[in-house]
Design a protein around this motif. Structure first.
Motif, short mmCIF file in Angstrom:
data_model
loop_
_atom_site.label_atom_id
_atom_site.label_comp_id
_atom_site.label_asym_id
_atom_site.label_seq_id
_atom_site.Cartn_x
_atom_site.Cartn_y
_atom_site.Cartn_z
N LEU A 173 0.84 -1.19 0.00
CA LEU A 173 0.00 0.00 0.00
C LEU A 173 0.87 1.24 0.00
O LEU A 173 1.87 1.31 0.73
N THR A 174 0.51 2.20 -0.83
CA THR A 174 1.19 3.49 -0.85
C THR A 174 0.19 4.59 -0.57
O THR A 174 -1.04 4.39 -0.62
N LEU A 175 0.71 5.77 -0.30
CA LEU A 175 -0.17 6.92 -0.08
C LEU A 175 -0.98 7.24 -1.33
O LEU A 175 -2.16 7.62 -1.24
N ASP A 176 -0.37 7.07 -2.51
CA ASP A 176 -1.12 7.29 -3.75
C ASP A 176 -2.28 6.30 -3.88
O ASP A 176 -3.35 6.67 -4.39
N ASP A 177 -2.06 5.05 -3.44
CA ASP A 177 -3.16 4.08 -3.46
C ASP A 177 -4.32 4.56 -2.60
O ASP A 177 -5.49 4.44 -2.99
N LEU A 178 -3.99 5.09 -1.42
CA LEU A 178 -5.05 5.57 -0.53
C LEU A 178 -5.77 6.77 -1.13
O LEU A 178 -6.99 6.90 -1.03
N ARG A 179 -5.00 7.66 -1.76
CA ARG A 179 -5.62 8.84 -2.38
C ARG A 179 -6.64 8.42 -3.44
O ARG A 179 -7.75 8.96 -3.51
N ALA A 180 -6.26 7.45 -4.25
CA ALA A 180 -7.18 6.97 -5.29
C ALA A 180 -8.41 6.32 -4.67
O ALA A 180 -9.55 6.51 -5.14
N HIS A 181 -8.20 5.56 -3.62
CA HIS A 181 -9.30 4.88 -2.93
C HIS A 181 -10.27 5.89 -2.34
O HIS A 181 -11.50 5.76 -2.48
N PHE A 182 -9.76 6.91 -1.68
CA PHE A 182 -10.62 7.93 -1.07
C PHE A 182 -11.31 8.78 -2.13
O PHE A 182 -12.47 9.17 -1.97
N PHE A 183 -10.61 9.07 -3.22
CA PHE A 183 -11.22 9.85 -4.31
C PHE A 183 -12.40 9.09 -4.90
O PHE A 183 -13.48 9.66 -5.15
N ALA A 184 -12.23 7.78 -5.08
CA ALA A 184 -13.30 6.97 -5.65
C ALA A 184 -14.51 6.89 -4.73
O ALA A 184 -15.63 6.68 -5.19
N SER A 185 -14.30 7.08 -3.44
CA SER A 185 -15.41 7.01 -2.49
C SER A 185 -16.29 8.24 -2.52
O SER A 185 -17.41 8.22 -2.00
N GLY A 186 -15.77 9.34 -3.07
CA GLY A 186 -16.53 10.58 -3.12
C GLY A 186 -16.46 11.38 -1.84
O GLY A 186 -17.17 12.37 -1.68
N ILE A 187 -15.60 11.00 -0.92
CA ILE A 187 -15.48 11.70 0.35
C ILE A 187 -14.80 13.06 0.13
O ILE A 187 -14.04 13.25 -0.82
N ALA A 188 -15.09 14.02 1.01
CA ALA A 188 -14.47 15.33 0.90
C ALA A 188 -12.95 15.20 0.89
O ALA A 188 -12.38 14.41 1.65
N LYS A 189 -12.31 16.01 0.07
CA LYS A 189 -10.88 15.86 -0.18
C LYS A 189 -10.05 16.00 1.10
O LYS A 189 -9.03 15.31 1.27
N GLN A 190 -10.47 16.91 1.99
CA GLN A 190 -9.64 17.15 3.17
C GLN A 190 -9.58 15.95 4.12
O GLN A 190 -8.73 15.89 5.01
N LYS A 191 -10.48 14.97 3.92
CA LYS A 191 -10.47 13.78 4.77
C LYS A 191 -9.51 12.70 4.27
O LYS A 191 -9.29 11.70 4.95
N THR A 192 -8.95 12.90 3.11
CA THR A 192 -8.02 11.93 2.55
C THR A 192 -6.71 11.93 3.36
O THR A 192 -6.16 13.00 3.62
N PRO A 193 -6.20 10.76 3.77
CA PRO A 193 -4.93 10.72 4.51
C PRO A 193 -3.79 11.38 3.74
O PRO A 193 -3.66 11.19 2.53
N GLU A 194 -3.01 12.16 4.44
CA GLU A 194 -1.83 12.80 3.86
C GLU A 194 -0.54 12.27 4.46
O GLU A 194 0.54 12.71 4.08
N ARG A 195 -0.66 11.35 5.40
CA ARG A 195 0.48 10.64 5.97
C ARG A 195 0.08 9.17 6.09
O ARG A 195 -1.09 8.85 6.26
N LEU A 196 1.07 8.30 6.04
CA LEU A 196 0.80 6.87 6.12
C LEU A 196 1.84 6.19 6.98
O LEU A 196 3.05 6.37 6.77
#
Length: 508
Positions: A457-480
């Motif tokens: 798992l990478t941070l980019d993987d999480l960003r893509a996962h959260f983006f696909a969920s439609g959640i507000a951008k500021q809730k996306t993890p920025e540290r892993l």
């Protein structure tokens, strides 16, 4: 309800003397009955009274999920003493604090358990002025429960202090939580009502009895005669085998426990079809795990409570699936809820507010009375420190803890919401979200995850996962942070303060 503990225990032993107790342990395995436990405990309690233990004295029991814990609980009730369960993982710092503050007169422990030398731990506590005797499980314990006779129990009112439970101390020194027999028996009555819809029960408890969830399972056996299967340490393979062999109907734990049971059953061909209901706390359950449970007719639902108010709300087996998945159930009988804002006033219905509770199971205050001023509102309302609301059908939704909110650029982010999305990622086995310091935003979300075997798992993987969920951008993890396991206390609660320490020291 006017019974005290010993009266309820004697009545249960007369009503269902053969109620079974099974202890799965490499150290103290046991199969016995309720009548045998109550008789041994009353004999020990008579001995305690003869050696100077009187009503209101505190008996500490730092024993795992063994028969001996139950015997001590009966003995304390017989002598009119206060039962103080202590989790076995505590070292000298925690133990000395609890023993000194509580003024415990007797302490029961194993000699050794899971590599710990308990006499050495007690010795390292330093001076314990109130402690008169330390009894280890062995020859001395056997003499206390086997020799002598039984007298009439000590007189105690149902409202007197009977059980003293210390909070897990995840963010501060442990707090002594005072419970009466009346309050705990009201709790057991509510559990009978909510769990009874599934029929006769056999309970598997993986909880250490120093935690309120574990203690409740013990008292359900002692005061209700609910057959009980105990584990003194967690193993999914052992748990699955016990469910299969003893036809367990009811259990509880975290999603970590539940997924382990299901995986073990698949791997070793265990039959879990007797298990009809599984209770989890306020933790998100991965949808794939829910689907597997549904396939075998197992209802998985949430409850909400604490050491101070053991069960506030609970699901039941016939709740709609969306309520089982996404709410903490409805208030149990006799419990009242209100929701307040930062100004202390009630918020409008449907709005998030701090959850305040009241009911017959509510604790009688902290042993350190100085803590009560901040814990209660006028009218006896307990301030939980959790944030939530009721939906239109009266089910409780937990938004977050006041102390567990991530504030990014002035925006409040629910760590619980982030954690639910993390657990939905196919690579993630366990997850928690905490605030990470950030020079620009103040705080950002750090995801702390445990990966499934062989996953990456990478941070980019999480960003893509959260983006696909439609959640507000500021809730996306920025540290892993990828960890071997999440730090947890004895009750399975994630130790967020340890993860915050990691977040504070880690590089961006």
């Amino acid at each position: 309800m006017n019974e005290n503990f010993i009266e309820a225990m004697i009545a249960a032993a007369e009503r269902v003397p053969g109620a079974s107790l099974v202890v799965a342990s490499e150290t103290r395995p046991c199969v016995t009955t309720l009548a045998g436990v109550v008789t041994a405990g009353r004999r020990m309690g008579t001995r305690l009274a003869g050696e100077g233990i009187g009503p209101g004295d505190v008996i500490a029991c730092m024993v795992p999920g063994w028969r001996e814990w139950l015997v001590v609980a009966v003995a304390a009730a017989q002598a009119g003493a206060v039962m103080l369960p202590i989790v076995t993982i505590y070292g000298p710092n925690e133990l000395s604090f609890i023993l000194r503050q509580s003024g415990a007169k007797w302490l029961f422990t194993p000699e050794h358990f899971r590599g710990q030398d308990f006499p050495a731990i007690v010795a390292a506590c330093g001076p314990l002025p109130a402690l008169e005797r330390h009894v280890t499980i062995g020859a001395e314990f056997s003499r206390l429960e086997e020799e002598g006779f039984v007298t009439e129990p000590a007189k105690r009112a149902a409202e007197d202090l009977a059980l003293l439970v210390y909070t897990s101390g995840t963010t501060a020194a442990p707090k002594g939580v005072k419970h009466s027999a009346a309050g705990m028996l009201a709790e057991l009555a509510s559990l009978r009502e909510s769990r009874g819809r599934a029929g006769a029960e056999v309970v598997l408890s993986p909880w250490p009895p120093g935690h309120v969830a574990g203690a409740l399972s013990m008292y359900r056996f002692l005061c209700d005669g609910t057959p009980l299967v105990l584990m003194d340490q967690w193993s999914p393979d052992v748990g699955a085998e016990l469910i299969d062999r003893h036809r367990v109907t009811t259990s509880s734990g975290t999603p970590f426990h539940l997924s382990g049971l299901m995986a073990s059953a698949d791997a070793h061909g265990r039959d879990l079809t007797s298990l009809r209901q599984y209770l989890v706390g306020a933790a998100p359950v991965p949808p794939t795990l829910i689907a597997r449970c549904q396939a075998q007719g197992l209802s998985v639902y949430h409850c909400y409570g604490s050491s101070e108010h053991p069960t506030v709300t609970s699901g039941v087996v016939d709740d709609p699936l969306d309520k089982q998945l996404h709410t903490e159930g409805r208030p149990i009988a006799g419990v009242e809820l209100r929701f307040i804002g930062d100004d202390g006033g009630d918020v409008p219905p449907g709005m998030d507010g701090e959850i305040c509770t009241r009911g017959p199971e509510l604790f009688g205050g902290y042993l350190d009375e100085a803590l009560n001023a901040d814990a209660f509102l006028p009218g006896g309302w307990y301030r939980t420190g959790d944030i939530g609301r009721l939906d239109d059908e009266g089910y409780l939704l937990i938004t977050d803890r006041k102390k567990d909110i991530i504030i990014r650029g002035g925006e409040n982010i629910s760590s619980k919401e982030v954690e639910a999305l993390l657990l939905a990622h196919p690579a993630v086995a366990d997850a928690a979200a905490v605030a990470a310091p950030d020079d620009r935003m103040g705080e950002v979300v750090r995801a702390c995850v445990v990966l499934k075997s062989g996953a990456a798992l990478t941070l980019d993987d999480l960003r893509a996962h959260f983006f696909a969920s439609g959640i507000a951008k500021q809730k996306t993890p920025e540290r892993l942070s990828i960890l071997a396991e999440l730090p947890r206390n004895a009750s399975g609660k994630v130790l967020k303060h340890e993860l915050r320490a990691i977040a504070a020291s880690a590089a961006p």
